[in-house]
Scaffold this active site. Structure first.
Site, PDB file in Angstrom:
ATOM      1  CB  CYS A 101      -0.969  -0.030   1.184  1.00 35.97           C
ATOM      2  SG  CYS A 101      -2.378   1.101   0.976  1.00 35.97           S
ATOM      3  CG  HIS A 111      -3.742  -3.530   3.511  1.00 36.70           C
ATOM      4  ND1 HIS A 111      -2.560  -3.085   4.061  1.00 36.70           N
ATOM      5  CD2 HIS A 111      -4.332  -2.445   2.942  1.00 36.70           C
ATOM      6  CE1 HIS A 111      -2.448  -1.776   3.840  1.00 36.70           C
ATOM      7  NE2 HIS A 111      -3.507  -1.371   3.161  1.00 36.70           N
TER       8      HIS A 111
END
Length: 497
Positions: free
Chosen positions: A331, A436
């Site tokens: 991310c 994630h």
């Protein structure tokens, strides 16, 4: 249907509120109750995505698992994600409404409370029990006005409260008595008992103190919960460090702790793996040699990238890669590995258009956008497989504001249902992804371990381990709390009201 409700408040942050609610969710489910967790207001950088694409606190997703439910946006209607020391992104019922400083949000609480109550009653319609988690401490005098996190919310829904305190911190009797004394008489009447958490040793040595506490306050001690060695439950906000001895280390991993690190549960599966040694490196700490560096997510990517440079990580990464090391960016860490980070709307810094040079390892530009990407994803890690048929299954979630584009043809890391995601460098030393939870599933974990250089590692199923720990916690609470008396006290409170 009458819905029983109970709120767990704590004498301090990290007293055990999230843990106890998780345990009670599992216990009540096993007793046949339709039970749901609820936290009106959460402040955390560790969040989860619901199947409908809403954002809630990670703790409530874990509590939902304990209750046998899918995460629901109404379980945590207000989520505050700090992006500076005095401000945070405010998320109401799963959607970001903007950034506010502490004073601005304090004024906004009246509006936020309406959303919290709407979510509570919406969720409670289909349950016979609601387990509500407070935030911080109800005795924070400066936050009493417009309170929606503790006693203010308990009064609004007219529910009983138990207070938990952590004896491992010391001063447990002062914490409990002091907290009770700082509440109003009406609030004190809501307290139906105390729970003491993380006790070590012979309980008989504590008995005189428990007797004194009950006589002094007129409130029963419902349970004394023992310290559980090696216990793991996904942290609500604090970055967890290794507490496990590793006898057969096959891989050394280093992770920098950023000022605004987000979703730090991404490396829990590695931290808990019996063959992996994870070192968390804080500010001004020496960076050890390792096999794999993980650059984690960030709530303030440009600011955290500057922090990395100040701490010497840029030169460390160049040296690490030059000698064959591996790097995984997740991310915000993925964005930092690119060439440029652009913030045309001033979302991070509340200023005009800002541009920052990335680390330059990936031919990619990221532009921060107002609309946040919130998605559950499934796919295959094709970038590390000989062919698509042998590619490992992966599941995870996206939660980011940046939109990234590549300047040239690249090899994607993951094949999703209808698109490609992520990046793997031509020399296979660097991978980046927005996903994630990349390491949470056994197949994908094993694939990443092999890519990073670990061979013949033990099988480790993080999801099964997490479920095992929830059950261990619940079993401990059943053994050391009077659950039936607790339920009867809740019913008696409703009758008296």
């Amino acid at each position: 249907m009458t819905t029983l409700s109970l709120m767990v408040q704590g004498t301090t942050s990290d007293a055990g509120k999230s843990t106890l609610v998780t345990a009670l969710c599992r216990i009540m489910k096993q007793k046949g109750h339709k039970v749901a967790p609820f936290k009106p207001q959460n402040m955390a950088l560790n969040s989860a995505v619901t199947p409908e694409g809403h954002e809630i606190g990670r703790a409530q997703a874990v509590q939902a698992q304990a209750a046998g439910l899918e995460p629901n946006v109404h379980m945590n209607p207000i989520l505050l994600k700090p992006n500076t020391d005095t401000g945070a992104q405010v998320i109401i019922q799963g959607k970001a409404i903007g950034n506010m400083n502490a004073v601005g949000y304090h004024e906004y609480k009246t509006i936020a409370k309406a959303s919290a109550l709407e979510s509570y009653y919406s969720l409670a319609e289909n349950q016979d029990m609601m387990l509500i988690e407070g935030a911080g401490s109800p005795a924070e005098i400066n936050l009493r006005a417009r309170d929606i996190a503790n006693m203010g919310f308990a009064e609004s829904v007219d529910c009983p409260v138990i207070i938990i305190a952590d004896i491992d911190k010391g001063g447990v009797f002062a914490h409990l008595v002091g907290t009770l004394e700082l509440l109003s008489q009406a609030e004190q009447k809501r307290i139906i008992g105390f729970v003491i958490n993380r006790f070590r040793g012979d309980k008989s040595l504590l008995q005189s103190g428990l007797d004194w506490l009950e006589e002094r306050t007129g409130k029963p001690v419902i349970g004394v919960l023992p310290y559980l060695q090696g216990f793991h439950l996904e942290s609500e906000d604090a970055v967890a460090h290794n507490t496990f001895e590793k006898t057969e280390t096959r891989l050394k991993v280093v992770v920098p702790v950023l000022p605004r690190t987000s979703n730090h549960t991404d490396w829990d599966a590695l931290r808990l793996h019996p063959n992996v040694d994870v070192t968390i490196v804080g500010a001004n700490e020496a960076i050890p040699a390792c096999d794999l560096v993980i650059l984690p997510g960030s709530k303030s990517v440009q600011t955290d990238l500057s922090f990395l440079r100040e701490q010497g990580w840029e030169s460390y990464l160049n040296h690490h890669l030059r000698y064959g090391g591996k790097v995984l960016g997740i991310c915000g860490g993925f964005q930092m590995l690119g060439e440029t980070l652009e913030d045309p709307l001033g979302l991070e810094n509340k200023t005009a258009y800002t541009t920052a040079n990335g680390l330059g390892f990936i031919p990619m530009t990221t532009v921060l956008a107002e609309e946040k990407q919130l998605k559950l994803q499934k796919g295959k890690i094709v970038g590390l497989a000989d062919n698509n048929d042998s590619a490992a299954h992966v599941e995870g979630y996206e939660i980011h504001s940046g939109v990234s584009s590549f300047h040239q043809d690249i090899t994607p890391l993951i094949q999703l249902a209808s698109s490609c995601e992520g990046y793997i460098s031509p020399d296979k030393q660097i991978i980046g992804t927005y996903l994630h939870g990349l390491l949470d599933h056994p197949e994908s974990l094993e694939t990443i371990l092999k890519w990073a250089g670990a061979t013949e590692t033990q099988h480790f199923d993080y999801q099964a381990f997490r479920e095992q720990e929830i059950q261990r916690l619940a079993d401990s609470c059943v053994q050391h709390m009077d659950i039936d008396a607790l339920i009867e006290s809740c019913r008696a409170f409703v009758t008296q009201a």
